[in-house]
Scaffold this active site. Structure first.
Site, PDB file in Angstrom:
ATOM      1  N   SER A 144      29.837 -22.944  46.907  1.00  0.00           N
ATOM      2  CA  SER A 144      29.098 -22.079  47.831  1.00  0.00           C
ATOM      3  C   SER A 144      29.128 -22.567  49.280  1.00  0.00           C
ATOM      4  CB  SER A 144      27.639 -21.956  47.376  1.00  0.00           C
ATOM      5  OG  SER A 144      27.568 -21.070  46.283  1.00  0.00           O
ATOM      6  N   LYS A 162      16.428 -19.307  38.452  1.00  0.00           N
ATOM      7  CA  LYS A 162      16.400 -17.936  38.991  1.00  0.00           C
ATOM      8  C   LYS A 162      15.130 -17.183  38.577  1.00  0.00           C
ATOM      9  CE  LYS A 162      21.349 -17.645  39.497  1.00  0.00           C
ATOM     10  NZ  LYS A 162      22.589 -16.908  39.442  1.00  0.00           N
ATOM     11  N   LYS A 184      18.328 -17.508  18.678  1.00  0.00           N
ATOM     12  CA  LYS A 184      16.907 -17.110  18.634  1.00  0.00           C
ATOM     13  C   LYS A 184      16.609 -16.024  19.658  1.00  0.00           C
ATOM     14  CE  LYS A 184      15.032 -21.465  16.940  1.00  0.00           C
ATOM     15  NZ  LYS A 184      14.796 -22.796  17.496  1.00  0.00           N
TER      16      LYS A 184
HETATM   17  O1  SKM Z   1      27.493 -21.889  41.876  1.00  0.00           O
HETATM   18  C1  SKM Z   1      26.991 -21.421  42.916  1.00  0.00           C
HETATM   19  O2  SKM Z   1      27.190 -21.922  44.022  1.00  0.00           O
HETATM   20  C2  SKM Z   1      26.169 -20.211  42.796  1.00  0.00           C
HETATM   21  C3  SKM Z   1      26.177 -19.521  41.595  1.00  0.00           C
HETATM   22  C4  SKM Z   1      25.347 -18.326  41.336  1.00  0.00           C
HETATM   23  O3  SKM Z   1      24.223 -18.706  40.552  1.00  0.00           O
HETATM   24  C5  SKM Z   1      24.881 -17.669  42.624  1.00  0.00           C
HETATM   25  O4  SKM Z   1      23.862 -16.718  42.321  1.00  0.00           O
HETATM   26  C6  SKM Z   1      24.397 -18.651  43.673  1.00  0.00           C
HETATM   27  O5  SKM Z   1      24.112 -17.942  44.873  1.00  0.00           O
HETATM   28  C7  SKM Z   1      25.468 -19.714  43.982  1.00  0.00           C
END
Ligand code: SKM
Ligand code: ATP
Ligand code: MG
Length: 419
Positions: free
Chosen positions: A15, A57, A145
């Site tokens: 990212s 999340k 489950k």
């Molecule tokens: O591996 C990552 O850098 C990410 C994975 C997802 O969960 C994305 O939703 C998150 O914004 C960045």
């Protein structure tokens, strides 16, 4: 921190370079060990905007003061904006997943869809599949489950047409892990994996071998980042950015792997190509020697290959799961399929084919000391090199001409992969 990503483990994440290319802001990776640390992070409000990844999340959703309707319906937030101390939550994975599957030509309408994993991303993908008219969405998990099937029971569902891995199975550093045998599904049309590191997970390698349409999570990652960056900056970013960032990132992350006969030029061309491509150079033979503390001529002898091959497989697995390298291999690396699979997960594999008369018997390679031995080895291995490679380059021209050919083929393979 102003902008960044929180999650439990972030060693796999791409990212940072994506956001820095998209928005021009600094983007930090902030691993938080447990839920208490994640809650404290949100409570501090000491950030402008963040992305959230596994396993926070759902917690992020609860920490927000206001949650976008779609994210609330899904039950997962991956983008949190701090506006004057109030936290606003969004889910850009939904649009990211829809982008990725549309780009790959994967359809859900009237399909029986099997999701592997039950975390936050399974909710997002369920929502996309349902919104696009899936006939049924089945969930599978290790425990089997909470309404999910066990993997064993999932494999009894002969009607499955689309499989999506939404779990971290097979994700760096657990490369190679795969819980499902795709041959169980006679009606299988497509496989998507939200994992993007490695590029070809073991699940996708299975799908490719079966000739099934497949896609990995890199375009989803870039697309969700673009939609998140629009919230971060409050500016619209053209969709075309997704494709150009994807292309640059893949070219930067992909390994170039050189295979071929002893003395075909793997090490010397590898060094030259690493300079041309701006990648780190690793010679797997040299790594084996370093690890063993002795030269290959002392480790390998005709008829006594197993020990050497075991070391070679371990060293190959260790480097093949990393990204952004040029890997020069030993001539025998193709003798084990597991090595080829490991090398192909992040790599473009180029076979350096040098005319037999230009190959040099002897030197430091115990299995090819005579021309006769070299020729016998060529007969056995040439078909294996052919099968293992994405492209072949003839090493029958001046050195730098050949290095340029290798570089061109590397980019051509990446272009084809995207087309
Ligand atoms: O591996 C990552 O850098 C990410 C994975 C997802 O969960 C994305 O939703 C998150 O914004 C960045
Ligand atoms: N196109 C070329 N023109 C001239 N010399 C070349 C060319 N390609 C390779 N060579 C030379 O061939 C020799 C063998 O190359 P290199 O050591 O890179 O092979 P290798 O495939 O790594 O071999 P090994 O499997 O034994 O490690 C080197 O001296 C290299 O400089
Ligand atoms: Mg070499």
């Amino acid at each position: 921190m102003e902008y960044g990503l929180i999650g439990q483990k972030l060693g796999h994440s791409f990212s940072k370079p994506i956001h820095e290319a998209l928005g021009g802001y600094a983007y930090d990776l902030v691993p938080l060990p447990d839920e208490d640390a994640a809650r404290a992070f949100f409570a501090s409000r000491d950030f402008r905007a963040v992305n959230v990844t596994i396993p926070y999340k759902q917690l992020a959703l609860a920490a927000c003061d206001e949650v976008d309707e779609k994210a609330a319906a899904i039950g997962a937030v991956n983008t949190v904006i701090n506006r004057s101390g109030r936290l606003y939550g969004y889910n850009t994975d939904y649009a990211g997943f829809a982008y990725m599957t549309k780009r790959a030509g994967i359809a859900f309408q009237n399909r029986t869809v099997l999701l592997l994993g039950t975390g936050g991303t399974s909710r997002t993908v369920t929502a996309v599949a349902r919104d696009q008219g899936a006939k049924e969405v089945l969930l599978a998990s290790r425990s089997g489950k909470n309404g999910a099937l066990s993997y064993e029971d999932a494999m009894k569902r002969k009607d499955v047409e689309v499989v999506v891995n939404v779990s971290p199975a097979g994700m760096y550093p657990n490369n190679g892990e795969c819980l499902l045998d795709l041959t169980a599904f006679p009606r299988l049309e497509a496989v998507a994996d939200v994992v993007y590191n490695p590029f070809h997970t073991a699940l996708l390698q299975q799908a490719e071998a079966l000739g099934v349409r497949c896609v990995n999570g890199l375009s989803m990652l870039v697309a969700q980042a673009k939609y998140a960056a629009e919230y971060f900056t409050d500016k619209k970013i053209p969709d075309g950015e997704i494709e150009s960032i994807y292309r640059d990132l893949r070219a930067k992350q992909a390994n170039l792997v050189l295979i071929g006969m002893p003395s075909c030029g793997k090490t010397s061309l590898g060094k030259a190509c690493a300079k041309l491509l701006g990648k780190r150079f690793v010679d797997l033979d040299a790594e084996i020697e370093r690890q063993e503390g002795r030269p290959i001529s002392q480790i390998l002898a005709p008829g006594k290959e197993t020990y050497f091959r075991d070391v070679e497989s371990r060293v190959t697995a260790r480097f093949a799961r990393e990204s952004g390298q040029v890997l020069s291999t030993g001539g025998g690396v193709v003798l084990r399929e597991e090595n080829v699979a490991a090398l192909r997960q992040n790599g473009v594999v180029v076979y350096i084919d040098r005319p037999l008369q230009d190959l040099q018997p002897g030197g430091a390679r115990p299995l090819s000391q005579s021309r006769q031995a070299l020729e016998a080895q060529y007969a056995v291995r040439a078909p294996l090199y052919q099968k293992a490679c994405h492209a072949k380059v003839n090493n029958d021209a001046p050195f730098y001409t050949v290095a340029d050919r290798v570089k061109e083929r590397f980019y051509e393979v990446l272009d084809c992969e995207r087309a």
